[in-house]
Scaffold this motif. Structure first.
Motif, mmCIF file in Angstrom:
data_model
loop_
_atom_site.group_PDB
_atom_site.id
_atom_site.type_symbol
_atom_site.label_atom_id
_atom_site.label_comp_id
_atom_site.label_asym_id
_atom_site.label_seq_id
_atom_site.Cartn_x
_atom_site.Cartn_y
_atom_site.Cartn_z
ATOM 1 N N GLN A 50 -11.394 6.047 -11.875
ATOM 2 C CA GLN A 50 -11.181 6.629 -10.557
ATOM 3 C C GLN A 50 -10.128 5.810 -9.821
ATOM 4 O O GLN A 50 -9.883 4.653 -10.128
ATOM 5 C CB GLN A 50 -12.499 6.626 -9.751
ATOM 6 C CG GLN A 50 -13.671 7.289 -10.440
ATOM 7 C CD GLN A 50 -13.492 8.779 -10.607
ATOM 8 O OE1 GLN A 50 -12.877 9.442 -9.764
ATOM 9 N NE2 GLN A 50 -14.025 9.333 -11.686
ATOM 10 N N SER A 51 -9.494 6.425 -8.839
ATOM 11 C CA SER A 51 -8.655 5.736 -7.847
ATOM 12 C C SER A 51 -7.656 4.780 -8.498
ATOM 13 O O SER A 51 -7.639 3.584 -8.229
ATOM 14 C CB SER A 51 -9.546 4.963 -6.866
ATOM 15 O OG SER A 51 -8.787 4.455 -5.796
ATOM 16 N N LYS A 52 -6.794 5.321 -9.349
ATOM 17 C CA LYS A 52 -5.866 4.484 -10.107
ATOM 18 C C LYS A 52 -4.651 4.062 -9.284
ATOM 19 O O LYS A 52 -3.987 4.873 -8.646
ATOM 20 C CB LYS A 52 -5.386 5.226 -11.359
ATOM 21 C CG LYS A 52 -6.493 5.603 -12.337
ATOM 22 C CD LYS A 52 -7.130 4.391 -12.979
ATOM 23 C CE LYS A 52 -8.239 4.789 -13.926
ATOM 24 N NZ LYS A 52 -7.772 5.552 -15.082
ATOM 25 N N SER A 53 -4.379 2.745 -9.339
ATOM 26 C CA SER A 53 -3.150 2.157 -8.812
ATOM 27 C C SER A 53 -2.282 1.717 -9.989
ATOM 28 O O SER A 53 -2.663 1.871 -11.147
ATOM 29 C CB SER A 53 -3.472 0.954 -7.916
ATOM 30 O OG SER A 53 -4.311 1.316 -6.847
ATOM 31 N N TRP A 54 -1.129 1.135 -9.679
ATOM 32 C CA TRP A 54 -0.287 0.513 -10.702
ATOM 33 C C TRP A 54 -0.385 -1.005 -10.555
ATOM 34 O O TRP A 54 0.173 -1.585 -9.613
ATOM 35 C CB TRP A 54 1.167 0.966 -10.547
ATOM 36 C CG TRP A 54 1.499 2.255 -11.241
ATOM 37 C CD1 TRP A 54 0.707 3.349 -11.352
ATOM 38 C CD2 TRP A 54 2.726 2.585 -11.893
ATOM 39 N NE1 TRP A 54 1.355 4.350 -12.025
ATOM 40 C CE2 TRP A 54 2.608 3.901 -12.374
ATOM 41 C CE3 TRP A 54 3.920 1.910 -12.105
ATOM 42 C CZ2 TRP A 54 3.627 4.550 -13.074
ATOM 43 C CZ3 TRP A 54 4.949 2.557 -12.796
ATOM 44 C CH2 TRP A 54 4.796 3.853 -13.275
ATOM 45 N N GLY A 55 -1.125 -1.669 -11.460
ATOM 46 C CA GLY A 55 -1.088 -3.112 -11.530
ATOM 47 C C GLY A 55 0.289 -3.575 -11.970
ATOM 48 O O GLY A 55 1.050 -2.818 -12.583
ATOM 49 N N HIS A 56 0.626 -4.841 -11.677
ATOM 50 C CA HIS A 56 2.007 -5.299 -11.891
ATOM 51 C C HIS A 56 2.023 -6.772 -12.253
ATOM 52 O O HIS A 56 1.524 -7.620 -11.506
ATOM 53 C CB HIS A 56 2.811 -5.056 -10.606
ATOM 54 C CG HIS A 56 4.259 -5.403 -10.700
ATOM 55 N ND1 HIS A 56 5.054 -5.586 -9.584
ATOM 56 C CD2 HIS A 56 5.090 -5.587 -11.771
ATOM 57 C CE1 HIS A 56 6.284 -5.864 -9.958
ATOM 58 N NE2 HIS A 56 6.337 -5.891 -11.286
ATOM 59 N N VAL A 57 2.578 -7.085 -13.435
ATOM 60 C CA VAL A 57 2.818 -8.473 -13.846
ATOM 61 C C VAL A 57 4.236 -8.558 -14.413
ATOM 62 O O VAL A 57 4.805 -7.562 -14.867
ATOM 63 C CB VAL A 57 1.797 -8.954 -14.903
ATOM 64 C CG1 VAL A 57 0.403 -9.043 -14.305
ATOM 65 C CG2 VAL A 57 1.800 -8.046 -16.131
#
Length: 466
Positions: A50-57
């Motif tokens: 649910q409620s997907k964002s874009w993680g970032h590394v």
């Protein structure tokens, strides 16, 4: 990302994992001003889809990493129920992110918007909103996962995974001159195929001798040792024409990975011309996913290590990116013999390389009294067996090699394994969970012994800057 001394936490030291919550598809892979950017689907607060964002590394060397706040979050009308998967390109010294905005109506109906966000510095991304019309005639709302690249004469192309109204999977191709205004060309393939009910995460890989259409079809029926997971990932070889059609050759759909959990791969090309692939290590039956032990620690799933993809001698190969070797400690365990071996691993982060002087005999490898790898030289069949942590039943995946086995490489973590055969001719990726602290690794000949060289390297964890 990170490591723990408590084995039962199953933390991973050299794979990308979420700090908490659920991770799935790799997104937006791009090399920008000397820095590798890796984004991923991320539910920041829960281990559900649910409620997907874009993680970032990011990283410059795949050893030292830096983590950032999410690049995209579901805060606007066109992505309020999730910033779904997509890709990235560099244009005019900026990163352009393309992604699918997921929206659910009052009655649960789905709407999908292909959206754009732009960044000048690789850190802050300004949303520009939808760039494509919705819906598309003849297709359901299951149209998503834009992959964008630049072709000849400056043309930009976008391929989207899709589902026809008759519930058959497909891919759509668009063309643009400026990355903002897009024109629908039509279906990607020049001939209709019935291959599952939905195609996700499409990608076009370009090599000197051929092009590759990679995608993840859902709904394939099991065929012998093939298509045994809930969803699959694989490819066709062929040629992408400048009128936007992929003309596939006679080769059947070929799986990219024969393990249990590999899905949703994405590739990009770096500044030295390497095609690099990441995949998601996590696709599984929902009941099995609900039983994954790491949920008790509040996190779920991982990405594969970065793999260099090549097409040589009419064969697609995947092999650990060369930088992975820089994680090795300086003093490996080296054993040269034709005998059986039983070894206590110095750690649960290992890079194990086995090479035979001629070809491999029949053998069985046992890792931590849990993973069993068997090879039958007559048929060139390699199988891998583990225990399902939900059902406690032993389960197997297998494939048949094209060539005799001469090299095998295992990248081991406390709860994840990636196995590469013949320098990446075939690959197996899987999770596994062992409750007891077991460090044993054994090799046993089942046929006439053959001279072999085993090298076991302990791997360091990533260095992470928060």
């Amino acid at each position: 990302m990170g490591q723990t001394d408590e084995i039962n936490d199953y933390k991973l030291g050299y794979h990308v994992t979420p700090p908490k919550g659920l991770l799935n598809d790799p997104n937006g892979l791009v090399h920008f001003k000397g820095v590798y950017h890796v984004f991923f689907q991320w539910n920041q607060t829960d281990t559900t889809h649910q409620s997907k964002s874009w993680g970032h590394v990011t990283t410059k060397d795949f050893i030292q990493w830096k983590s950032y706040k999410p690049a995209l979050e579901p805060t606007d009308w066109y992505d309020k129920d999730g910033c779904y998967s997509g890709s990235a390109v560099v244009f005019n010294e900026e990163i352009y992110l393309f992604y699918t905005g997921n929206v659910r109506g009052e009655n649960g109906e789905r709407f999908s918007y292909q959206c754009l966000a732009v960044s000048k510095d690789g850190n802050y991304f300004e949303k520009k909103g939808p760039v494509l019309e919705h819906p598309i005639k003849g297709y359901t709302a299951h149209v998503r996962d834009p992959k964008v690249w630049q072709g000849k004469a400056g043309k930009w192309w976008m391929v989207l995974g899709a589902q026809k109204e008759n519930l058959v999977g497909d891919a759509l191709i668009y063309q643009s001159n400026n990355l903002v205004n897009w024109t629908l060309v039509g279906p990607l393939l020049d001939e209709p195929l019935s291959l599952g009910y939905m195609w996700e995460c499409p990608d076009i890989l370009r090599f000197a001798d051929t092009d590759i259409f990679s995608f993840s079809p859902q709904g394939l029926e099991v065929e012998g040792e093939k298509y045994r997971n809930i969803y699959q990932s694989g490819y066709f070889t062929g040629h992408f024409t400048e009128n936007g059609i992929f003309k596939k050759n006679a080769q059947d759909f070929k799986e990219l990975d024969h393990g249990f959990e590999f899905y949703a791969p994405q590739t990009f090309v770096d500044d030295v011309g390497r095609t690099i692939l990441y995949g998601w290590v996590g696709v599984m039956d929902p009941k099995v996913e609900a039983a994954v032990p790491t949920r008790k620690q509040g996190w779920l799933h991982a990405l594969t290590i970065p793999r260099e993809v090549r097409y040589e001698n009419r064969k697609l190969t995947q092999y650990p990116l060369s930088e992975i070797a820089n994680l090795r400690e300086t003093s490996p365990i080296i054993i040269e013999s034709s005998q059986n071996e039983v070894i206590k691993l110095p750690s649960l982060q290992q890079d194990i390389l086995i090479e035979w002087s001629s070809v491999a005999p029949d053998f069985v490898i046992n890792l931590r009294n849990e993973i069993e790898i068997c090879y039958q030289s007559k048929t060139k069949k390699l199988s891998i067996t583990r225990t399902n942590w939900k059902t406690s039943i032993r389960e197997e995946r297998a494939t048949f090699l094209t060539h005799e086995l001469t090299e095998l490489r295992l990248l081991v973590e406390s709860s994840l394994l990636e196995l590469f055969l013949n320098h990446g001719e075939e690959v197996f990726t899987l999770r596994y969970f062992v409750d007891e602290t077991d460090y044993l690794f054994s090799f046993k000949n089942l046929g006439e012994p053959m001279e072999k060289r085993m090298m076991l390297y302990t791997l360091r964890s990533f260095e992470i800057e928060e």
